[in-house]
Design a protein around this motif. Structure first.
Motif, short mmCIF file in Angstrom:
data_model
loop_
_atom_site.label_atom_id
_atom_site.label_comp_id
_atom_site.label_asym_id
_atom_site.label_seq_id
_atom_site.Cartn_x
_atom_site.Cartn_y
_atom_site.Cartn_z
N PHE B 107 0.83 -1.20 0.00
CA PHE B 107 0.00 0.00 0.00
C PHE B 107 0.86 1.25 0.00
O PHE B 107 0.61 2.21 -0.73
N MET B 108 1.91 1.22 0.82
CA MET B 108 2.78 2.39 0.90
C MET B 108 3.42 2.69 -0.45
O MET B 108 3.45 3.84 -0.89
N MET B 109 3.96 1.65 -1.11
CA MET B 109 4.65 1.88 -2.36
C MET B 109 3.67 2.36 -3.44
O MET B 109 3.96 3.29 -4.19
N ASP B 110 2.49 1.73 -3.52
CA ASP B 110 1.53 2.10 -4.55
C ASP B 110 0.98 3.51 -4.33
O ASP B 110 0.82 4.28 -5.27
N SER B 111 0.66 3.86 -3.07
CA SER B 111 0.02 5.15 -2.82
C SER B 111 1.02 6.30 -2.98
O SER B 111 0.69 7.33 -3.58
N THR B 112 2.24 6.12 -2.49
CA THR B 112 3.19 7.23 -2.58
C THR B 112 3.63 7.47 -4.02
O THR B 112 4.02 8.58 -4.37
N ARG B 113 3.53 6.44 -4.84
CA ARG B 113 3.93 6.59 -6.25
C ARG B 113 3.04 7.59 -6.98
O ARG B 113 3.44 8.19 -7.97
N LEU B 114 1.82 7.81 -6.46
CA LEU B 114 0.88 8.71 -7.14
C LEU B 114 1.24 10.17 -6.98
O LEU B 114 0.64 11.04 -7.60
N ALA B 115 2.23 10.48 -6.12
CA ALA B 115 2.60 11.88 -5.89
C ALA B 115 3.69 12.32 -6.87
O ALA B 115 4.43 13.26 -6.57
N ASN B 116 3.79 11.66 -8.02
CA ASN B 116 4.75 12.05 -9.06
C ASN B 116 6.18 12.15 -8.54
O ASN B 116 6.90 13.09 -8.86
N GLY B 117 6.58 11.21 -7.71
CA GLY B 117 7.95 11.21 -7.20
C GLY B 117 8.14 12.09 -5.98
O GLY B 117 9.19 12.03 -5.34
N GLY B 118 7.15 12.91 -5.65
CA GLY B 118 7.30 13.81 -4.51
C GLY B 118 7.36 13.10 -3.17
O GLY B 118 7.84 13.65 -2.19
N LEU B 119 6.85 11.87 -3.11
CA LEU B 119 6.82 11.13 -1.84
C LEU B 119 7.59 9.81 -1.96
O LEU B 119 7.26 8.83 -1.29
N SER B 120 8.59 9.77 -2.81
CA SER B 120 9.26 8.48 -3.03
C SER B 120 9.87 7.97 -1.72
O SER B 120 10.32 8.75 -0.88
N VAL B 121 9.85 6.66 -1.56
CA VAL B 121 10.20 6.00 -0.30
C VAL B 121 11.54 5.29 -0.44
O VAL B 121 11.77 4.60 -1.43
N GLY B 122 12.40 5.45 0.55
CA GLY B 122 13.64 4.69 0.60
C GLY B 122 13.63 3.81 1.84
O GLY B 122 13.36 4.30 2.93
N TYR B 123 13.86 2.50 1.65
CA TYR B 123 13.88 1.64 2.84
C TYR B 123 14.94 0.56 2.70
O TYR B 123 15.34 0.20 1.59
N ASP B 124 15.40 0.07 3.82
CA ASP B 124 16.33 -1.06 3.86
C ASP B 124 15.57 -2.26 4.40
O ASP B 124 14.66 -2.10 5.21
N VAL B 125 15.97 -3.44 3.97
CA VAL B 125 15.42 -4.64 4.58
C VAL B 125 16.47 -5.20 5.53
O VAL B 125 17.54 -5.61 5.10
N GLY B 126 16.18 -5.13 6.81
CA GLY B 126 17.16 -5.55 7.81
C GLY B 126 16.63 -6.72 8.61
O GLY B 126 15.66 -7.38 8.23
N GLN B 127 17.27 -6.91 9.73
CA GLN B 127 16.96 -8.00 10.64
C GLN B 127 15.49 -7.99 11.06
O GLN B 127 14.89 -9.03 11.26
N TRP B 128 14.90 -6.81 11.20
CA TRP B 128 13.53 -6.74 11.71
C TRP B 128 12.54 -6.44 10.58
O TRP B 128 11.45 -5.98 10.83
N GLY B 129 12.94 -6.67 9.33
CA GLY B 129 12.03 -6.41 8.23
C GLY B 129 12.33 -5.07 7.58
O GLY B 129 13.41 -4.51 7.80
N ALA B 130 11.36 -4.57 6.79
CA ALA B 130 11.58 -3.33 6.06
C ALA B 130 11.67 -2.16 7.04
O ALA B 130 10.84 -2.00 7.92
N PHE B 131 12.71 -1.35 6.86
CA PHE B 131 12.90 -0.18 7.71
C PHE B 131 12.97 1.05 6.81
O PHE B 131 13.89 1.20 6.01
N VAL B 132 11.96 1.93 6.95
CA VAL B 132 11.89 3.12 6.10
C VAL B 132 12.81 4.20 6.66
O VAL B 132 12.69 4.57 7.83
N HIS B 133 13.76 4.66 5.84
CA HIS B 133 14.64 5.75 6.31
C HIS B 133 14.33 7.07 5.63
O HIS B 133 14.59 8.13 6.18
N THR B 134 13.78 7.02 4.39
CA THR B 134 13.59 8.25 3.63
C THR B 134 12.18 8.29 3.05
O THR B 134 11.71 7.30 2.49
N ILE B 135 11.49 9.41 3.20
CA ILE B 135 10.22 9.64 2.49
C ILE B 135 10.28 11.04 1.91
O ILE B 135 10.65 12.00 2.60
N GLY B 136 9.92 11.15 0.63
CA GLY B 136 9.88 12.47 -0.01
C GLY B 136 11.20 13.20 0.08
O GLY B 136 11.22 14.42 0.24
#
Lengths: 217, 183
Positions: B107-136
């Protein structure tokens, strides 16, 4: 600029890489232990701290599988509560500051592992019998310690959220608790006897004997 | 005893690694039952989003977003700009009006994609799963101020989320909110 260190590794590759590095560290520590003077407990504790910190960081790719709990438990049994608690807090602080992230939870981890060390000291006469580690008994204690440690550290979320969130948080963390239990049993099975032998060689300080003598069987 | 324990402990750990994802899925579904449908999570959002899934990103006053620095911009499922709510006392953007998502990260990836790159998400997959470090474009690690550290905090229907976005199980009408938390 060249960036040769930026090669992307898959999780399995980085785990194998880290296990290789950890093996080098463990082999070096075993060599180092042989050259310690017999009564040098502090040297032994330093080697254990290095092993705990590096093991905790390098085994990161498998969640919650790390040697610290078993190390601290054994240190409690062989060296007594104060030294194992110092070891526990040192490992928690050093590994968190180095890489894993330092915050209020470090205090919970230090106290949690310190408690495991205390448990090891209290059960010393049942963990170590006639100079040998009772591996089966230690495995049970290590499994229980893993669960107790995780649940205690989970209490740190109460600094952020209300008590009603604790149950779902613990429920959601159950897989990670099982990882800790499985990892502890694995480390006991493979490491407890050789580590116990090493610790046994460095436990014979007069003050420690005096303490042991007073403990009734 | 110890001779048997050595191979048994290795087998047990491997089995656990193999079955852990399916156990975690079941546990996450159980956990989400504790998250109440908080009606007030929809306050301030467009009324046509009632009962629909919404993703909101709020930016700190110290680091406003270039495109969403005035009020909260509402973005529809087709990427259209539905208006700005300037009464929410914060800035950022919400993308809403979705149905049928159950996986938080999808949901996060699909919904943020609609903001024309303005809300692009950066995340790492670590020991505890996906960890979001960057938004927009805002990496929480780069924030400094009167705190030890900052992170992108995940709220589920207005409550601090128990699980990461990768383990979050969504139901209809859920509002996911990201804002900067500090410790």
């Amino acid at each position: 600029m060249y960036d040769f260190h930026n090669a992307a590794l898959s999780p399995i590759q980085s785990l194998l890489l880290n296990i290789a590095i950890l093996s080098i560290i463990v082999i070096s520590l075993i060599r180092g232990e042989r050259s310690l003077r017999d009564q040098s407990q502090w040297g032994m504790l330093f080697l254990l701290a290095v092993f705990g910190v590096s093991g905790r960081i390098l085994l990161g790719p498998i969640p919650n599988v790390q040697p610290v709990t078993v190390l601290v438990l054994l240190a409690g049994a062989y060296f007594g509560a104060p030294r194992s608690i110092a070891l526990a807090a040192t490992i928690a602080l050093a590994s968190n500051v180095l890489l894993l992230g330092h915050g209020p939870w470090t205090l919970f981890q230090a106290i949690g592992w310190g408690g495991v060390g205390l448990l090891g000291a209290l059960l010393a006469n049942r963990i170590v019998v006639d100079g040998d580690v009772r591996v089966g008994f230690l495995a049970v204690i290590a499994a229980i310690s893993g669960l107790a440690f995780n649940w205690f550290v989970s209490l740190s979320i109460l600094l952020e959220v209300g008590p009603s969130m604790l149950i779902p948080y613990l429920l959601n963390g159950l897989v990670f608790d099982l990882y800790h239990v499985a990892g502890n049993v694995l480390f006991v099975a493979w490491m407890a006897s050789p580590l116990g032998d090493m610790m046994h060689r460095h436990r014979s300080s007069p003050s420690f004997k005096a303490v042991i003598d007073r403990v009734p069987n | 005893m110890s001779d048997l324990l050595k191979p048994a402990s290795v087998v047990a750990l491997i089995v656990l690694i193999l079955i852990a994802p399916s156990i975690q899925d079941r546990l996450s579904e159980e956990t989400v039952r504790f998250v109440e449908d908080n009606e007030s999570a929809h306050d301030g959002l467009p009324t046509e989003w009632e009962g629909k899934q919404v993703m909101c990103i709020h930016f700190p006053a110290s680091s406003p977003h270039d495109m969403f620095s005035q009020g909260v911009t509402m973005i529809g499922t087709d990427g259209s700009d539905l208006g700005v709510n300037e009464d929410l006392n914060r800035t950022g953007a919400c993308v809403g009006g979705f149905d049928g998502y159950s996986n938080g990260l999808d949901f996060m990836m699909d919904s943020t994609r609609l903001a024309n790159g303005g809300l692009s998400v950066g995340y790492d997959v670590g020991q505890w799963g996906a960890f979001v470090h960057t938004i927009g474009g805002l990496n929480a690690d780069t924030l400094t101020g009167d705190f030890n550290g900052a992170y992108w905090q995940l709220d589920h229907n207005g409550e601090y989320s128990m699980v990461g976005i990768g383990d979050l199980v969504m139901s209809e009408g859920d509002v996911i909110t990201w804002s900067i938390g500090t410790w």
